[in-house]
Write an enzyme that holds these catalytic residues in place. Structure first.
Site, short mmCIF file in Angstrom:
data_model
loop_
_atom_site.label_atom_id
_atom_site.label_comp_id
_atom_site.label_asym_id
_atom_site.label_seq_id
_atom_site.Cartn_x
_atom_site.Cartn_y
_atom_site.Cartn_z
N GLN A 85 0.82 -1.22 0.00
CA GLN A 85 0.00 0.00 0.00
C GLN A 85 0.85 1.27 0.00
O GLN A 85 1.81 1.39 0.78
CB GLN A 85 -0.93 0.03 1.22
CG GLN A 85 -1.94 1.16 1.12
CD GLN A 85 -2.90 1.23 2.29
OE1 GLN A 85 -2.51 1.56 3.39
NE2 GLN A 85 -4.16 0.92 2.04
N CYS A 115 -6.77 6.98 5.46
CA CYS A 115 -6.12 7.24 6.74
C CYS A 115 -6.65 8.55 7.36
O CYS A 115 -6.62 9.60 6.71
CB CYS A 115 -4.60 7.33 6.54
SG CYS A 115 -3.76 7.60 8.11
C1 LIG Z 1 -4.72 0.88 14.15
C2 LIG Z 1 -5.25 0.95 12.74
C3 LIG Z 1 -4.36 1.13 11.69
C4 LIG Z 1 -4.82 1.21 10.37
N1 LIG Z 1 -3.92 1.37 9.35
C5 LIG Z 1 -4.37 1.41 8.06
C6 LIG Z 1 -3.45 1.49 6.96
O1 LIG Z 1 -2.22 1.52 7.12
N2 LIG Z 1 -3.98 1.55 5.71
C7 LIG Z 1 -5.32 1.51 5.48
O2 LIG Z 1 -5.76 1.57 4.33
N3 LIG Z 1 -6.21 1.40 6.49
C8 LIG Z 1 -5.75 1.33 7.76
N4 LIG Z 1 -6.65 1.17 8.78
C9 LIG Z 1 -8.07 0.97 8.49
C10 LIG Z 1 -8.41 -0.54 8.41
O3 LIG Z 1 -7.75 -1.13 7.31
C11 LIG Z 1 -9.92 -0.75 8.25
O4 LIG Z 1 -10.35 -0.09 7.09
C12 LIG Z 1 -10.71 -0.25 9.45
O5 LIG Z 1 -10.13 -0.68 10.67
C13 LIG Z 1 -12.18 -0.70 9.40
O6 LIG Z 1 -12.26 -2.09 9.32
P1 LIG Z 1 -12.56 -3.02 10.61
O7 LIG Z 1 -13.82 -2.52 11.24
O8 LIG Z 1 -12.67 -4.40 10.03
O9 LIG Z 1 -11.40 -2.85 11.54
C14 LIG Z 1 -6.21 1.11 10.11
C15 LIG Z 1 -7.09 0.91 11.18
C16 LIG Z 1 -6.64 0.83 12.47
C17 LIG Z 1 -7.63 0.61 13.59
#
Ligand SMILES: Cc1cc2nc3c(=O)[nH]c(=O)nc-3n(C[C@H](O)[C@H](O)[C@H](O)COP(=O)(O)O)c2cc1C
Length: 338
Positions: A85, A115
């Site tokens: 990414q 982000c």
């Molecule tokens: C601690 C943390 C770090 C994340 N880092 C990224 C990242 O580097 N790139 C990205 O596209 N999304 C990032 N996200 C978003 C997640 O990929 C995801 O879209 C988000 O947590 C919602 O999905 P979930 O409810 O399944 O966790 C991050 C989320 C969290 C909580």
């Protein structure tokens, strides 16, 4: 919804089949965690933490640090592909860095338009670009053009917007017009952060208009959530983030259900405990033991939010500060075969 009402046909072409991606999570899901999470099966692909691109071509070691799998066929040890990414806004430098990633062996370049971090957004990256579909288009196109002839696709990961959802459809269209061959949509705006609910119906609106596959992401914590997210959004494919940490067997549970229509029993504490021990054993040689303890507690903390039994054990373990004691307490809970 009960799982019984989910069970229908049992063949692979059944309406239950669909891909499952492991979400990128900066500072949380690194190569070691990806290896561990993909070991139990169920994930079709995973994505690295973002490589932040500003105004320069980055040296290969930056990519290799965030994606050591590049030196191993860009797969986790279990064979799950790892997509790389990029986060940035300038089409030229994004393109240049995409070429570096491609030369190093990245099978897919994914772009981060989600982000929410203030420092990232202030410097014009992540979700900040969702304020301008034109900029989303140009950023994706920069990468798409740079990768022409390599056969390496570009994909995009978006939220539904920055402040609100007014531009959700336009931004998704812009990413697609720029050349994105798959869209993953975290069903919230930047403003909504991680607060429930996830707006899966909005992902459905994007899907209805898209000519490329759209993956629904956000708040899929259980098998029931999985099916509801799919029904509400109409997407076949999903991405799991925090839930992969809360229940490392969720992807396998979904996959099993896809294949058989059967619901596996809930993850037992003994299995969680064994999983945490395996995690600690792998990170222990690389980190000070205090850090290992705090990472174990961090992981257990995520588990306990969605599992009452893990919650009880969290209360028991949270005051332990010495790694050996922590491991001993975890081992007490798993029966070791003779
Ligand atoms: C601690 C943390 C770090 C994340 N880092 C990224 C990242 O580097 N790139 C990205 O596209 N999304 C990032 N996200 C978003 C997640 O990929 C995801 O879209 C988000 O947590 C919602 O999905 P979930 O409810 O399944 O966790 C991050 C989320 C969290 C909580």
């Amino acid at each position: 919804m009960s799982v019984t009402s989910l069970s229908t046909a049992t063949d692979d072409a059944s309406p239950r089949s669909g891909l499952i991606g492991l979400a990128p999570m900066e500072g949380v899901i690194d190569a070691l965690t990806r290896a561990l999470l993909t070991e139990s099966g169920g994930f079709d692909w995973s994505v690295t933490e973002f490589v932040r691109v500003t105004d320069a071509r980055l040296p290969p070691r930056v990519f290799q640090r965030l994606c050591p799998e590049l030196d191993h066929g860009s797969q986790t040890p279990a064979g799950t592909p790892v997509h790389l990414q990029l986060l940035g806004s300038q089409p030229d430098t994004l393109g240049e860095n995409a070429r570096v990633a491609a030369a190093l062996g990245a099978p897919v370049v994914d772009m981060n338009f989600g982000c929410p971090a203030k420092t990232v957004n202030r410097h014009d990256g992540g979700a900040a670009l969702l304020q301008s579909p034109e900029r989303v288009y140009r950023a994706v196109k920069g990468v798409h053009e740079a990768l022409k002839g390599t056969g390496i696709p570009v994909t995009a990961k978006l939220r539904l917007g920055f402040e609100d959802k007014t531009l959700a459809l336009e931004c998704a269209r812009a990413a697609e017009d720029g050349g994105a061959q798959r869209l993953v949509v975290h069903a919230r705006t930047r403003r909504e952060g991680y607060r429930p609910p996830a707006h899966w119906a909005w992902v459905g609106r994007i899907r209805e208009r898209a000519d490329v596959p759209v993956v629904v992401n956000g708040d899929i914590w259980t098998l029931e959530d999985y099916w509801r997210a799919r029904e509400v959004s109409g997407c076949r494919d999903v991405m799991l983030g925090r839930a992969a940490l809360a229940d490392p067997w969720l992807a396998r549970r979904i996959r099993h259900w896809q294949h058989t229509g059967e619901r596996l029993p809930a993850t037992r504490w003994e299995d969680r405990s064994a999983f945490l021990i395996g995690y600690a054993e792998r990170i222990d040689p690389c980190l000070p033991s205090k850090v290992v303890v705090s990472l174990l507690k961090q992981w257990l903390n995520i588990m306990r939010q969605h599992d009452s039994e893990a919650g009880e054990h969290f209360q028991r373990l949270r005051r332990i500060t010495v790694l050996e004691d922590f491991m001993m307490a975890l081992r007490e809970d798993i029966s070791v075969p003779d």
